[in-house]
Design a protein around this motif. Structure first.
Motif, PDB file in Angstrom:
ATOM      1  N   ILE A 691       0.838  -1.205   0.000  1.00  0.00           N
ATOM      2  CA  ILE A 691       0.000   0.000   0.000  1.00  0.00           C
ATOM      3  C   ILE A 691       0.866   1.245   0.000  1.00  0.00           C
ATOM      4  O   ILE A 691       0.611   2.205  -0.736  1.00  0.00           O
ATOM      5  CB  ILE A 691      -0.950  -0.012   1.212  1.00  0.00           C
ATOM      6  N   ARG A 692       1.920   1.224   0.813  1.00  0.00           N
ATOM      7  CA  ARG A 692       2.779   2.406   0.911  1.00  0.00           C
ATOM      8  C   ARG A 692       3.613   2.597  -0.358  1.00  0.00           C
ATOM      9  O   ARG A 692       3.681   3.698  -0.907  1.00  0.00           O
ATOM     10  CB  ARG A 692       3.699   2.269   2.121  1.00  0.00           C
ATOM     11  N   GLU A 693       4.231   1.534  -0.835  1.00  0.00           N
ATOM     12  CA  GLU A 693       5.147   1.670  -1.960  1.00  0.00           C
ATOM     13  C   GLU A 693       4.427   1.897  -3.281  1.00  0.00           C
ATOM     14  O   GLU A 693       4.945   2.590  -4.162  1.00  0.00           O
ATOM     15  CB  GLU A 693       6.025   0.414  -2.061  1.00  0.00           C
ATOM     16  N   ARG A 694       3.235   1.336  -3.426  1.00  0.00           N
ATOM     17  CA  ARG A 694       2.524   1.432  -4.699  1.00  0.00           C
ATOM     18  C   ARG A 694       1.426   2.489  -4.671  1.00  0.00           C
ATOM     19  O   ARG A 694       0.671   2.619  -5.617  1.00  0.00           O
ATOM     20  CB  ARG A 694       1.935   0.066  -5.065  1.00  0.00           C
ATOM     21  N   HIS A 695       1.330   3.238  -3.588  1.00  0.00           N
ATOM     22  CA  HIS A 695       0.378   4.356  -3.483  1.00  0.00           C
ATOM     23  C   HIS A 695      -1.045   3.888  -3.811  1.00  0.00           C
ATOM     24  O   HIS A 695      -1.711   4.408  -4.711  1.00  0.00           O
ATOM     25  CB  HIS A 695       0.788   5.491  -4.410  1.00  0.00           C
ATOM     26  N   ILE A 696      -1.490   2.905  -3.042  1.00  0.00           N
ATOM     27  CA  ILE A 696      -2.805   2.306  -3.262  1.00  0.00           C
ATOM     28  C   ILE A 696      -3.901   3.250  -2.771  1.00  0.00           C
ATOM     29  O   ILE A 696      -3.806   3.820  -1.683  1.00  0.00           O
ATOM     30  CB  ILE A 696      -2.902   0.950  -2.533  1.00  0.00           C
TER      31      ILE A 696
END
Length: 879
Positions: A691-696
């Motif tokens: 969620i954090r790395e892929r800007h979900i």
């Protein structure tokens, strides 16, 4: 009992505590930091009162016997006495003291002790009371550091602990001298000790705060952080910007000239080889003679500094004071007398600011001279000392007026750049080099601010406006939000940004003017991996209050000045919640594929069960089509905690096969599908990392209706994600009426949607058009829209229910039946209605409080999800 015995007893008490070795070290460090703040506050008060008393006596005697005799002879006598005391008892006490502290923190064997602190105090009182144009704040830094070194020498501590305490003592000294606790910490971080680590920040904060508090209580007999420099009529407008730029250029050039003059005069004095008593005495005598020949208001240096800062002199007198102060300070500092440059730099900056303010008033007819004075203080301080952040914070803490922040930042940054262009390098480091001490400017441990990126600071949930809104609609949106600026989106791409200023400038336009005509098009933005230093540069250079964060053309977050201040405060104060938890080993991406990033947002599908993965994909795909989003399919492989995820071989063939199937489904439906396999100690942590790395933006997650973990509500993984996942959450419990759920999507369906108001219920209705498109039907599905009312009381108002039903009908083009129900239990009413009407899907928007809180209070229909056989969809908004 002697002081060192008291400190040893205190150390032994802390060491005997039951909290363990690490806690013992921390507790002692915190106690020592408090003690340092107390002693530094008392020392700063003694220094202030001593200088005031001796200086007042000198001025009074000059008025009685004649300044032409008293000022030179008094300066010669007091200066020579200070030089003799320092030379005979503690040569390290000479000079301003910052260079000694800086060298000690760089691990050079510079003597720091109680003797140094006492001699520094007495010597500073003598030379400042004798009329030398220097300040008392740098000596308080030296005194605080010397007291810290003495305290650390009384107990069996490590060299690193001593270094941390010296930094804390220096911070306490500056905070006590100025009454500015934050500036004390920042000066340590920015100038004295750039390789901050361990307890250094925490102890510096405690010592700095304690020193400022003690100084306020003892001096003002109250604990009030009211403005210490309360200048009137501070304002800032666009027309002032050129004059602040001019002020920054002048402050930078004159500050560089001042710095070069200081270094030159120090070099000349060192070549003369005069003993310290003669050097200080002769310089004090020359200064006294010059001051005696100047107008009478020069005779009281403390009073002169006050009236200069407050602008109580005419333009001609301010100019004369600036020139005289400029050269007298250089002359005094060259003698190696115990006095600092902080106060003179601020005074010179304020005088320069008033002069530029008078220039603007002459040209433009009006000027906020107080604002120019404060900005000049920060600019000249930045140019001379080379610490722009500390300069900004010192001046802001002295005045506590937010109107000064922007001009202060503009002037200080321009002055720093100009000064560094003419005279590169830190003043104190160049002074140390002249003494043969070379500091390492590349410490192993970097400042924490240099390790932050835009993704660490930004707000990932952004309120945006579509590009087809009118001026009236934009004003209404701003009135309903706490934000004062909104990114403008068109087809999922950032096309502009609209702020209150834009709306104010559009006041003369028609209320139906589209936002495209008055927004700021093509706004400046940063990538998610941009360093925080780049973000600060853009905010300062373009005077922005917010910056959109993008990934390609996709908006993934926004950064405001408040976000940066919050992160810095949390880091400085050690209040980051991550510090209070065990930091897990980061998850590792073992496999990934990437599709073209053509969507406006990104939906995450954590796939756990291959049997239901297709159904979950269909739900995510329906939302993605409606919102023009991309899909991110994830499988997490769990490994034992004693193995590192990045170093543990795993078998991912089954996971890859499942993800390939999702990619094929995406190609059939013409949706961009990204996939990845993560290796992690904990499944929830792997999902949160994604969620954090892929800007979900939204996550669709399955819940099987069972709770396998004792004490858990939905299960360990789901509970953790509900609490911590910042994105929107759609929690799905797939129905069990038919053995093959995907086949059940291809038949006629009945929906039941209980509503109770609130943003999440509205969000559930917004997702409904896309979800109802899942069904290939011979006839339209029926949607029951119900609201449960108490069984007793007045006749309920059904108008809202009917209006909502009509709005849903218009959006989905399906039959919508509004149904009011009276019942004591919401859950029972929904379960009975779902069974009676054979509903296939029950969809609920969770109310404002979190999912878990509602379960605890019996207010969320977990009972519904467990008791009905149909599919249940719970919608929770972003945190």
């Amino acid at each position: 009992m002697k002081p060192h015995l008291i400190v040893k007893r205190l150390y032994q008490w802390v060491k005997s505590s039951h909290l363990g070795v690490n806690a013992t070290d921390s507790r002692y460090a915190f106690v020592e930091a408090c003690l340092l703040g107390l002693l530094s506050g008392i020392a700063a008060l003694i220094l202030k009162e001593g200088v005031g008393w001796l200086g007042g006596w000198r001025v009074s005697l000059a008025n009685q016997l004649g300044a032409i005799w008293v000022l030179p002879l008094g300066g010669l006598f007091l200066g020579s006495m200070a030089g003799w005391l320092i030379e005979q008892t503690s040569p390290t006490a000479a000079g301003g003291g910052i260079t000694q502290v800086k060298a000690a923190l760089a691990r050079y064997p510079v003597p720091l002790s109680l003797r140094v602190a006492v001699v520094k105090l007495i010597g500073t009182i003598l030379v400042l009371g004798g009329g030398l144009t220097l300040g008392r704040r740098a000596p308080t830094v030296h005194v605080g550091a010397a007291l810290a070194a003495q305290l650390s020498s009384w107990v069996p501590t490590s060299p690193e602990h001593r270094r941390q305490m010296i930094a804390a003592g220096a911070a306490a000294g500056l905070a006590a001298g100025f009454g500015t606790p934050i500036a004390g910490v920042l000066f340590v971080v920015e100038e004295l000790m750039r390789d901050v680590s361990g307890l250094t920040l925490q102890t510096s904060i405690i010592a700095s705060f304690t020193g400022a508090v003690v100084s306020l209580i003892v001096e003002a007999r109250s604990l009030s952080f009211a403005p210490l420099l309360n200048l009137p009529n501070i304002s800032f407008s666009v027309d002032d910007i050129p004059f602040y730029l001019l002020l920054g250029i002048l402050a930078g050039f004159l500050g560089a000239l001042f710095k070069q003059g200081l270094l030159f005069s120090l070099a000349i004095q060192s070549r003369l080889k005069l003993p310290l008593p003669w050097r200080i005495g002769l310089v004090a005598m020359i200064s006294g003679l010059i001051i005696a020949l100047l107008p009478p208001f020069f005779q009281d240096n403390t009073r002169l500094q006050t009236v200069l800062v407050r602008g109580e002199l005419s333009t001609e007198k301010i100019f004369l004071a600036f020139v005289a102060h400029f050269f007298l300070t250089m002359l005094a500092y060259s003698s190696n007398a115990p006095g600092g440059l902080f106060a003179p730099a601020l005074v010179l900056g304020s005088a320069l600011g008033y002069l530029v303010g008078d220039l603007e008033q002459f040209i433009m007819g009006s000027s906020s001279q107080s604002a120019f004075a404060l900005a000049g203080m920060g600019g000249f301080f930045s140019a001379v000392v080379g610490v722009p952040v500390t300069a900004i914070v010192i001046v802001f803490e002295l005045n506590s007026n937010f109107n000064i922040v922007l001009p202060l930042m503009v002037t200080s940054s321009v002055a720093y750049v100009v000064a560094d262009s003419f005279s590169r390098g830190s003043l104190y480091e160049r002074m140390l080099k002249a003494r043969g001490i070379y500091l390492d400017n590349n410490p192993v441990v970097q400042d924490f601010l240099s390790q932050l990126t835009a993704a660490d600071v930004m707000q990932s949930q952004v309120e945006t406006l579509p590009s087809d809104l009118t001026l009236d609609q934009v004003i209404q949106a701003m009135s309903l939000s706490s934000h004062r600026g909104f990114p403008v989106m068109e087809e999922g791409k950032l096309v502009g940004i609209v702020t209150q200023t834009d709306v104010a400038n559009a006041a003369k336009l028609s209320s139906q003017t589209p936002v495209k005509q008055f927004m700021t098009p093509r706004p400046i933005s940063v990538e998610a991996d941009a360093l925080l230093s780049d973000v600060l540069y853009l905010l300062n250079r373009y005077q922005l209050s917010r910056l959109p964060v993008t990934e390609g053309s996709k908006l993934v977050g926004i950064i405001t000045r408040t976000d940066i201040i919050r992160v810095e405060a949390n880091q400085l104060e050690g209040n980051d919640s991550k510090l209070n938890e065990a930091i897990p080993e980061p998850s590792y991406i073992a496999y990934q594929t990437r599709a073209p990033a053509t969507g406006g947002g990104r939906i995450l599908l954590p796939l756990a069960d291959p049997k239901t993965a297709t159904a979950l994909f269909q739900i995510g795909a329906a939302i993605a089509r409606q919102q023009n989003d991309e899909l991110e399919c994830l499988q997490v492989i769990k490994v034992p905690k004693h193995k590192k995820p990045a170093q543990t071989p795993v078998k991912s063939q089954h996971s890859r096969h499942l993800l390939h199937r999702m990619e094929r489904l995406g190609r059939r439906q013409k949706l961009p599908v990204h996939t990845q396999v993560r290796v992690a100690h904990d499944i929830a942590q792997g999902i949160l990392d994604t969620i954090r790395e892929r800007h979900i933006n939204l996550m669709v997650m399955e819940w099987n209706g069972e709770t396998g973990t004792p004490g858990a509500i939905f299960g360990h993984v789901v509970d953790l994600l509900i609490r911590k996942a910042p994105c929107e959450l759609v929690l799905v419990k797939l129905g069990n009426r038919e053995p093959s759920y995907p086949d059940s999507l291809n038949r006629d369906a009945t929906w039941l949607i209980p509503i109770a108001g609130g943003p999440n219920a509205q969000r559930a209705l917004e997702l409904l058009p896309g979800l109802t498109g899942l069904y290939d039907r011979p006839r339209s599905p029926i949607i029951w829209l119900c609201k449960v009312f108490p069984p007793a009381g007045a006749l309920p108002d059904y108008q809202v229910l009917e209006q909502t039903a009509q709005a849903v009908k218009d959006a989905v083009a399906r039959p919508v039946i509004p149904l009011p129900i009276r019942s004591q239990s919401v859950a029972d009413a929904v379960v009975h209605l779902a069974a009676a009407e054979t509903c296939d899907v029950v969809m609920l928007g969770v109310s404002r409080e979190g999912l878990l809180e509602q379960v605890i209070h019996g207010n969320i229909p977990k009972a519904i999800a467990k008791q009905v056989d149909s599919t249940v969809i719970l919608v929770r908004g972003a945190l």
